[in-house]
Design an enzyme around this catalytic site. Sequence first.
Site, PDB file in Angstrom:
ATOM      1  CD  GLU A  37      64.802 119.350 -26.462  1.00 57.45           C
ATOM      2  OE1 GLU A  37      64.056 118.648 -27.148  1.00 57.45           O
ATOM      3  OE2 GLU A  37      64.442 120.461 -25.991  1.00 57.45           O
ATOM      4  NE  ARG A 111      54.651 115.152 -20.494  1.00 59.76           N
ATOM      5  CZ  ARG A 111      54.011 115.194 -21.661  1.00 59.76           C
ATOM      6  NH1 ARG A 111      54.682 115.266 -22.773  1.00 59.76           N
ATOM      7  NH2 ARG A 111      52.705 115.189 -21.710  1.00 59.76           N
ATOM      8  CE1 TYR A 223      48.577 109.522 -15.319  1.00 59.16           C
ATOM      9  CE2 TYR A 223      46.503 110.469 -16.056  1.00 59.16           C
ATOM     10  CZ  TYR A 223      47.881 110.357 -16.162  1.00 59.16           C
ATOM     11  OH  TYR A 223      48.546 111.085 -17.116  1.00 59.16           O
ATOM     12  CG  ASP A 303      52.133 117.491 -29.801  1.00 55.55           C
ATOM     13  OD1 ASP A 303      51.466 116.467 -30.046  1.00 55.55           O
ATOM     14  OD2 ASP A 303      52.117 118.055 -28.686  1.00 55.55           O
TER      15      ASP A 303
HETATM   16  C1  LIG Z   1      47.887 118.450 -20.180  1.00 61.64           C
HETATM   17  C2  LIG Z   1      48.335 117.439 -21.196  1.00 61.64           C
HETATM   18  C3  LIG Z   1      48.151 116.080 -20.949  1.00 61.64           C
HETATM   19  C4  LIG Z   1      48.526 115.121 -21.907  1.00 61.64           C
HETATM   20  N1  LIG Z   1      48.317 113.792 -21.655  1.00 61.64           N
HETATM   21  C5  LIG Z   1      48.642 112.866 -22.602  1.00 61.64           C
HETATM   22  C6  LIG Z   1      48.449 111.471 -22.345  1.00 61.64           C
HETATM   23  O1  LIG Z   1      48.005 111.079 -21.275  1.00 61.64           O
HETATM   24  N2  LIG Z   1      48.777 110.583 -23.341  1.00 61.64           N
HETATM   25  C7  LIG Z   1      49.296 110.990 -24.546  1.00 61.64           C
HETATM   26  O2  LIG Z   1      49.572 110.120 -25.417  1.00 61.64           O
HETATM   27  N3  LIG Z   1      49.494 112.306 -24.797  1.00 61.64           N
HETATM   28  C8  LIG Z   1      49.196 113.247 -23.858  1.00 61.64           C
HETATM   29  N4  LIG Z   1      49.420 114.568 -24.094  1.00 61.64           N
HETATM   30  C9  LIG Z   1      49.998 114.974 -25.389  1.00 61.64           C
HETATM   31  C10 LIG Z   1      51.491 114.776 -25.386  1.00 61.64           C
HETATM   32  O3  LIG Z   1      52.081 115.457 -24.306  1.00 61.64           O
HETATM   33  C11 LIG Z   1      52.087 115.308 -26.694  1.00 61.64           C
HETATM   34  O4  LIG Z   1      51.310 114.894 -27.781  1.00 61.64           O
HETATM   35  C12 LIG Z   1      53.504 114.776 -26.844  1.00 61.64           C
HETATM   36  O5  LIG Z   1      54.332 115.281 -25.827  1.00 61.64           O
HETATM   37  C13 LIG Z   1      54.055 115.164 -28.222  1.00 61.64           C
HETATM   38  O6  LIG Z   1      55.396 114.749 -28.298  1.00 61.64           O
HETATM   39  P1  LIG Z   1      56.344 115.413 -29.368  1.00 61.64           P
HETATM   40  O7  LIG Z   1      57.679 114.757 -29.177  1.00 61.64           O
HETATM   41  O8  LIG Z   1      55.716 115.385 -30.701  1.00 61.64           O
HETATM   42  O9  LIG Z   1      56.431 116.958 -28.976  1.00 61.64           O
HETATM   43  P2  LIG Z   1      56.952 117.659 -27.661  1.00 61.64           P
HETATM   44  O10 LIG Z   1      56.705 116.832 -26.455  1.00 61.64           O
HETATM   45  O11 LIG Z   1      56.400 119.043 -27.686  1.00 61.64           O
HETATM   46  O12 LIG Z   1      58.538 117.712 -27.864  1.00 61.64           O
HETATM   47  C14 LIG Z   1      59.115 118.623 -28.775  1.00 61.64           C
HETATM   48  C15 LIG Z   1      60.566 118.833 -28.361  1.00 61.64           C
HETATM   49  O13 LIG Z   1      61.198 119.645 -29.344  1.00 61.64           O
HETATM   50  C16 LIG Z   1      61.986 120.628 -28.693  1.00 61.64           C
HETATM   51  N5  LIG Z   1      62.104 121.739 -29.653  1.00 61.64           N
HETATM   52  C17 LIG Z   1      61.166 122.637 -30.021  1.00 61.64           C
HETATM   53  N6  LIG Z   1      61.630 123.452 -30.976  1.00 61.64           N
HETATM   54  C18 LIG Z   1      62.902 123.055 -31.240  1.00 61.64           C
HETATM   55  C19 LIG Z   1      63.905 123.486 -32.145  1.00 61.64           C
HETATM   56  N7  LIG Z   1      63.703 124.504 -33.004  1.00 61.64           N
HETATM   57  N8  LIG Z   1      65.110 122.856 -32.138  1.00 61.64           N
HETATM   58  C20 LIG Z   1      65.353 121.812 -31.290  1.00 61.64           C
HETATM   59  N9  LIG Z   1      64.431 121.355 -30.398  1.00 61.64           N
HETATM   60  C21 LIG Z   1      63.214 121.968 -30.396  1.00 61.64           C
HETATM   61  C22 LIG Z   1      61.211 120.956 -27.431  1.00 61.64           C
HETATM   62  O14 LIG Z   1      62.041 121.521 -26.439  1.00 61.64           O
HETATM   63  C23 LIG Z   1      60.701 119.563 -27.034  1.00 61.64           C
HETATM   64  O15 LIG Z   1      61.618 118.877 -26.221  1.00 61.64           O
HETATM   65  C24 LIG Z   1      49.090 115.540 -23.136  1.00 61.64           C
HETATM   66  C25 LIG Z   1      49.303 116.904 -23.377  1.00 61.64           C
HETATM   67  C26 LIG Z   1      48.950 117.843 -22.403  1.00 61.64           C
HETATM   68  C27 LIG Z   1      49.176 119.296 -22.675  1.00 61.64           C
END
Ligand SMILES: Cc1cc2nc3c(=O)[nH]c(=O)nc-3n(C[C@H](O)[C@H](O)[C@H](O)COP(=O)(O)OP(=O)(O)OC[C@H]3O[C@@H](n4cnc5c(N)ncnc54)[C@H](O)[C@@H]3O)c2cc1C
Length: 400
Positions: A37, A111, A223, A303
Amino acid sequence: MAIGARAGRVHIAGGGIGGLTAALCLARAGFEAAVFERMPEFGQVGAGIQISPNGARVLHHLGLAEALEACASLPAATEIRNWRSGRVVSTSPLGEAARATYGFPYYHVHRSDLLRVLIEAAGRDDRIELHTACTVRSFEQDDASIHVAVADEAGETIHAGMALVGADGIQSTVRVGLFGPENPTFTGNVAWRTLVPAERLPEGLIAPVASLWWGPGRHFVHYFVQGGALVNCVCVVEKAGWEVESWTARGEHAELKADFAGWHPHIQTLIDHMAPGSLYKWALYDRAPAASWGKGAVTLLGDAGHPMLPFMAQGAAAAIEDAAVLASCLAAGKQAAQSFRRYEDLRRRRTAKLQRQARRNSKLFHLSGTAAWLRDRAAKRASGRVLDAVFRYDALRAAC
Ligand SMILES: Cc1cc2nc3c(=O)[nH]c(=O)nc-3n(C[C@H](O)[C@H](O)[C@H](O)COP(=O)(O)OP(=O)(O)OC[C@H]3O[C@@H](n4cnc5c(N)ncnc54)[C@H](O)[C@@H]3O)c2cc1C
């Protein structure tokens, strides 16, 4: 490389909800996992998040039910309201009804609480290594292994392993390493986010439901999280000219107030009780569904693979589902490359549908005039059914 003996380690770029859940699912399937991370600590930022039964199913399978119940709220229903009159357009039961229908609850959680639950579970598992302040910069692969270049304060180190999972979010470095640079698309929507202490609000203002207010060109979601101590607010406005994608960019209270001028008094009261220093602004980006998520023993998750607008509240749930399917495929396969292609085949159609539905909702939520009236009538008839198939999905059996 044969992986039946669980030889080698799976590297995971990114310790968000997706990366940490992937580490837990992989460890449960018998693999070693190392999470890198880039931030100095896990889970420092963010506000509320909704985890629907399809995501809760996987988290419970990981033994996290008790820890989640201790910090989450269980909304009784989703209520859609009209922006000006406050009229309830449609209600879909959640709470015990969701648990009875889908076997798992619908959670509202902060979160950072969810991340803490995942990190604590990962910390208890000696098959998982957690590294903070470590940025994945690049990778190379040959027939035998993957070499991941990770930078920390001391410089760059090459880590060898059996596979690499890019769970590094919408701006994924792993994705760039696979397919080259391609910027995500600004969707024309900006989300305001804040948490309001419930004790500051007039009693009874906030019902224990997921409230979604539809209005022309904007919508408002609120909520409870942290067992009702805080009200999470997400206020989305169609806006041009501000395109910063960040959990930490601040916004001005007066601008938010102006964005929701003329809305129901209930929304005005909520905005009036928001502390000006607590407002964050986030430009919403997504990507079109991708034709491919990986090459060889490298794949994408969450994502990084399928960023979507938050208008289905499914981005994190989909990342959690990915984690379960990926671990099942790796456990069942002989080679990481084949297992990852199977994982991608199993997941791409569902996540593409969620991406498209979230895009469609960005238009639907913001209609005005006759189109809005027709939408409201249809929503009343459809109440709850749209998300039924989404909630029923069983990621634990998808690869069986
Ligand atoms: C306003 C908003 C509301 C939302 N509400 C919901 C909801 O109610 N329910 C739901 O299911 N989803 C919701 N989402 C979507 C959800 O937040 C994301 O889909 C989710 O966080 C994706 O998780 P992830 O682990 O794929 O990516 P991320 O949460 O983006 O995590 C990626 C991680 O990788 C790290 N990183 C990045 N690049 C590197 C690198 N090169 N080397 C090492 N680490 C790195 C980052 O620091 C981060 O910690 C919402 C999004 C937003 C913007």
